[in-house]
Design an enzyme around this catalytic site. Structure first.
Site, short mmCIF file in Angstrom:
data_model
loop_
_atom_site.label_atom_id
_atom_site.label_comp_id
_atom_site.label_asym_id
_atom_site.label_seq_id
_atom_site.Cartn_x
_atom_site.Cartn_y
_atom_site.Cartn_z
N ASP A 126 0.87 -1.18 0.00
CA ASP A 126 0.00 0.00 0.00
C ASP A 126 0.91 1.24 0.00
O ASP A 126 1.91 1.29 0.73
CB ASP A 126 -0.89 -0.01 1.25
CG ASP A 126 -1.91 1.12 1.22
OD1 ASP A 126 -2.94 0.95 0.58
OD2 ASP A 126 -1.63 2.17 1.86
N LEU A 127 0.59 2.24 -0.85
CA LEU A 127 1.43 3.42 -0.98
C LEU A 127 1.25 4.33 0.23
O LEU A 127 0.13 4.59 0.69
CB LEU A 127 1.09 4.18 -2.26
CG LEU A 127 1.23 3.41 -3.57
CD1 LEU A 127 0.95 4.33 -4.74
CD2 LEU A 127 2.61 2.78 -3.70
N ASP B 292 -4.76 2.66 -4.12
CA ASP B 292 -3.29 2.67 -4.15
C ASP B 292 -2.73 1.34 -3.63
O ASP B 292 -1.63 1.29 -3.08
CB ASP B 292 -2.74 3.84 -3.32
CG ASP B 292 -3.18 3.76 -1.86
OD1 ASP B 292 -4.12 2.99 -1.57
OD2 ASP B 292 -2.58 4.44 -1.01
#
Length: 810
Positions: A690-691, A733
């Protein structure tokens, strides 16, 4: 009855093979069970081994096993090997060739496409996986200019995934089944065969040891003969042998795939041209020369101790001579008595036969005339009646035909007015047999001299005989009228009745031929103007008709396509599909079953160099005798539809923003990888990431910048990973990575570190340069979970924990 006599009679009557225990032998196969060894299954199924007094055990190969070692060590009496047996023999190994089962080797190289056209030179510097005994492929590569230093040789692991996943550039394979597996899986590949470079070796050779050959020649002869009988039966009854295989030696291969393999093996064994097991010494000399040219042999060995030779029978010449002399004497006496009896009958039949021969000769000429299509009806009937008068010069035949509008008036009567009036009076009795009055009359003049006029003969001196035409009187009414000076005999009636029947058949045939021409013209008009392409093909693959609409679809004219074989009118894959269907359809029709419905999407070459796709539907063509003689098909252009379908399929499986696989495609690949790893006891890993700081970028610079950042992230991940790995976007994301084949669990940590380092670097977007990071959770199969859902859940939990730790450390 005395018990001793009872057992003596029982021993005399009981089959010898049931009185003695069958001798046990083992045949070591060179591969796992499959149709590749169908002849040996058939010999077992049909009882050929049992009839020879043998009990045969068919042993499948295991990884790393060498068939020759099993035979030389005595653990197996017979084995199946490649043409490299010649190299073993030249090295002094105790090997004796018994039969060449495959007249052409099935060994080929399968390679993943790296260019628009197949090029063997693309293997230079690549990994090539070859199985044991594949020296002919090394000779082929050498002949193409690729030495052992030009590519990296990898030991064969008897599986296709290494080629599919890009671990190697090419592998050795059998052309009869492994290309079919790749086709069925939808995997693109190029196929290279040594035969294209003039290297044509034998394949799957039956062999034994010289020790067994010398010690038990009768055993070797019996096993060889029974096995070759099995191969003849297997190639004629593949479906029956496959059913036996699936019961006795079950495999993961489907029945349809085994049938396709059987069809592909026909051209390799060529049992329709030569007997199974045929050995050509000159061809083995050629194989030895190829090995010598490649440096695998220092000299061509003497093949006398290598090739099979039938054992010499016991010389019973003197016994046969005595029996033949005795039999000759008996036959001579019987023949003398028979000739005496037959001569009496021949003298009686000779006169009748001469008379019949004369008429049969004329009759044959009449039939030949009636079968001529190019002759007009008037000329045809004139010739027929002339032949009749030539046979009997006393005959004066006249053909009376009605229906002037349907059948042309053939010849006008050439008589004086008085003679014509006399003729009308004499034939008035026949007027009631026809639909309308006013008969068209044909008179044939006597050959060489004019026919006597009716006016020269007194009424009552001429004999008349009339024969109605034995056709459809509603269509061809008429009478064959013959007159002569003498009386008619029984023989005359037989001849003239026969002629009347033949004339009626000839006229009907002429009329039907005209109707057929009109029907063919109408059908051709329909096919020539159809938007779809209509075509016919014979049983050997020649195009016998195609509608002109083919030029709109493929660029070729109908005349150009008519010169093509089905292998030229289709791409290689589509041609193989059609040919397999033809073989199956022919087998079904030969078994008394209807032609199977066939609908398929086929790819065809276009004249401009590209290809087009067509939906093809076929049906069988049968002649008047009900024999299956060809195929008729309709092809509809599918090029645009396939482009749309491919685009839709891609969109359904990929993320529209990044172009990466979406959740559905990722899960499908994960399930496939789990199946493979479970079967081969391998490990895989799932990384869920996950960003970090993505939302601030989205909020500060807008959604366009966020989308640009997601695309840049996807491209960065794609460059970091191997071609065999999968990176997908699950949504927002969140990304996921699949590492399908791990050599060590340590690889997972290294990959995670590379991803973390790459995503920590600044990203130069259109609006600004931003710096983010990522949180990664990982799960390892089978340590952390045994199915897809467990692995993703565990990876998600670890990612969440890492994200919380990062937030707490701020």
């Amino acid at each position: 009855m005395n018990s001793r006599w009872f057992w003596t009679l029982l021993l005399l009557c009981w089959p010898a093979e049931l009185l003695f225990a069958a001798e046990k032998v083992r045949l070591q196969l060179k591969w796992q069970h499959g149709f590749q060894f169908a002849g040996y299954y058939a010999a077992e199924q049909q009882g050929y081994y049992e009839q020879a007094g043998l009990k045969v055990e068919l042993v499948a190969a295991t990884p790393g096993l060498k068939v020759l070692d099993e035979v030389i060590a005595g653990r197996a009496q017979f084995g199946v090997g490649t043409s490299s047996l010649l190299l073993d023999y030249a090295k002094g190994q105790d090997v004796r060739l018994l039969a060449n089962v495959f007249q052409h080797s099935a060994l080929v190289l399968l390679a993943r496409p790296t260019a628009a056209e197949p090029d063997i030179q693309a293997l230079r510097g690549q990994k090539v996986m070859l199985e044991s005994g594949a020296e002919e492929l090394q000779a082929y590569l050498s002949r193409e200019g690729l030495t052992a230093q030009d590519y990296q040789l990898i030991a064969h692991r008897t599986s296709l995934p290494d080629l599919i996943n890009g671990q190697v550039a090419a592998i050795s394979a059998y052309s009869s089944n492994e290309p079919l597996i790749l086709q069925q899986a939808g995997v693109a590949f190029y196929q290279f065969t040594p035969r294209s470079a003039g290297i044509d070796f034998y394949g799957d050779n039956l062999f034994t040891s010289n020790k067994l050959w010398q010690k038990k020649p009768e055993l070797v002869e019996k096993f060889r003969a029974a096995s070759l009988r099995g191969w003849s039966y297997a190639m004629q009854h593949p479906a029956e042998v496959i059913e036996y295989m699936q019961q006795r030696y079950p495999t993961d291969t489907s029945r349809a795939m085994l049938l396709a393999e059987a069809a592909a093996m026909q051209s390799l064994l060529q049992t329709d041209l030569i007997e199974p097991g045929y050995i050509n010494q000159e061809r083995w000399q050629h194989i030895a020369s190829v090995y010598q040219q490649q440096g695998l042999l220092s000299a061509v060995p003497d093949l006398a101790g290598f090739l099979y030779q039938a054992s010499m029978p016991i010389d019973l010449t003197w016994v046969l001579i005595a029996l033949l002399v005795l039999l000759g004497l008996l036959l001579a006496l019987a023949l003398l008595a028979y000739i005496t009896q037959v001569n009496r009958r021949l003298h009686q039949l000779l006169a009748q036969k001469r008379q019949q021969q004369s008429w049969q000769h004329v009759r044959s000429q009449i039939l030949q005339q009636l079968l001529r299509d190019e002759t007009a009806p008037n000329e045809l009937m004139t010739t027929v009646l002339q032949l009749l008068q030539q046979f009997r010069p006393s005959y004066h035949p006249i053909l009376l035909l009605d229906r002037h509008k349907e059948l042309p008036q053939i010849v006008h009567v050439d008589l004086t007015a008085a003679g014509w009036a006399d003729m009308q009076h004499r034939i008035a009795v026949f007027g009631d047999d026809c639909d309308t009055p006013g008969l068209n009359v044909l008179r044939i003049p006597q050959l060489g001299n004019p026919s006597p006029a009716f006016s020269d003969a007194a009424v009552g001196q001429l004999q008349f005989c009339a024969f109605p035409l034995q056709g459809d009187c509603g269509q061809i009414p008429g009478v064959l009228l013959v007159w002569q000076a003498q009386s008619f005999q029984t023989q005359d009636y037989d001849v003239l009745s026969d002629v009347g029947s033949m004339v009626a058949i000839g006229l009907e045939r002429q009329r039907n031929r005209e109707a057929l021409k009109q029907s063919e013209a109408r059908h051709r008009l329909l096919t020539d103007h159809a938007s779809d392409v209509i075509w016919t093909m014979d049983l050997v693959g020649n195009i016998t008709y195609i509608s002109p609409s083919v030029q709109r679809q493929r660029g070729f004219t109908a005349e150009e396509v008519m010169q093509q074989h089905v292998s030229e009118a289709l791409t290689a894959d589509s041609a193989q599909l059609v040919w397999n269907q033809m073989l199956q359809a022919t087998a079904l029709v030969a078994a008394g079953k209807p032609y199977p419905e066939f609908v398929a999407d086929l790819e065809q070459p276009h004249k401009n160099g590209g290809t087009v796709w067509s939906e093809v539907k076929t049906a069988g063509i049968y002649n008047e005798a009900g024999e299956f003689i060809g195929v008729v098909g309709v092809a509809r252009d599918l090029t645009e539809r396939r482009k749309t379908e491919q685009q839709m399929r891609y969109m359904a499986q990929h993320d529209s923003l990044t172009g990466l696989p979406n959740r559905a495609l990722f899960m499908d690949r994960l399930h496939q990888a789990l199946t493979y790893c479970s079967r081969h006891q391998r490990q895989l890993a799932v990384l869920l990431l996950d960003l970090n700081k993505f939302k601030p970028v989205n909020d500060e610079y807008g959604h366009a910048a966020g989308d640009e950042l997601l695309k840049a992230t996807g491209e960065s991940l794609r460059k970091l990973l191997r071609a065999s790995d999968t990176v997908a976007r699950l949504g927002g994301d969140e990304f996921v990575v699949l590492l399908p084949q791990l050599e060590s669990p340590l690889e997972v940590g290294r990959v995670a570190e590379k991803i973390t380092a790459a995503l920590s670097q600044p990203f130069a977007l259109s609006m600004a340069t931003v710096q983010i990071g990522c949180s990664i959770g990982q799960a390892l199969f089978p340590d952390d979970g045994s199915d897809a859902d467990q692995l993703i859940r565990i990876a998600d939990e670890q990612m969440y924990q890492q994200k919380q730790l990062r937030q707490q450390s701020r």
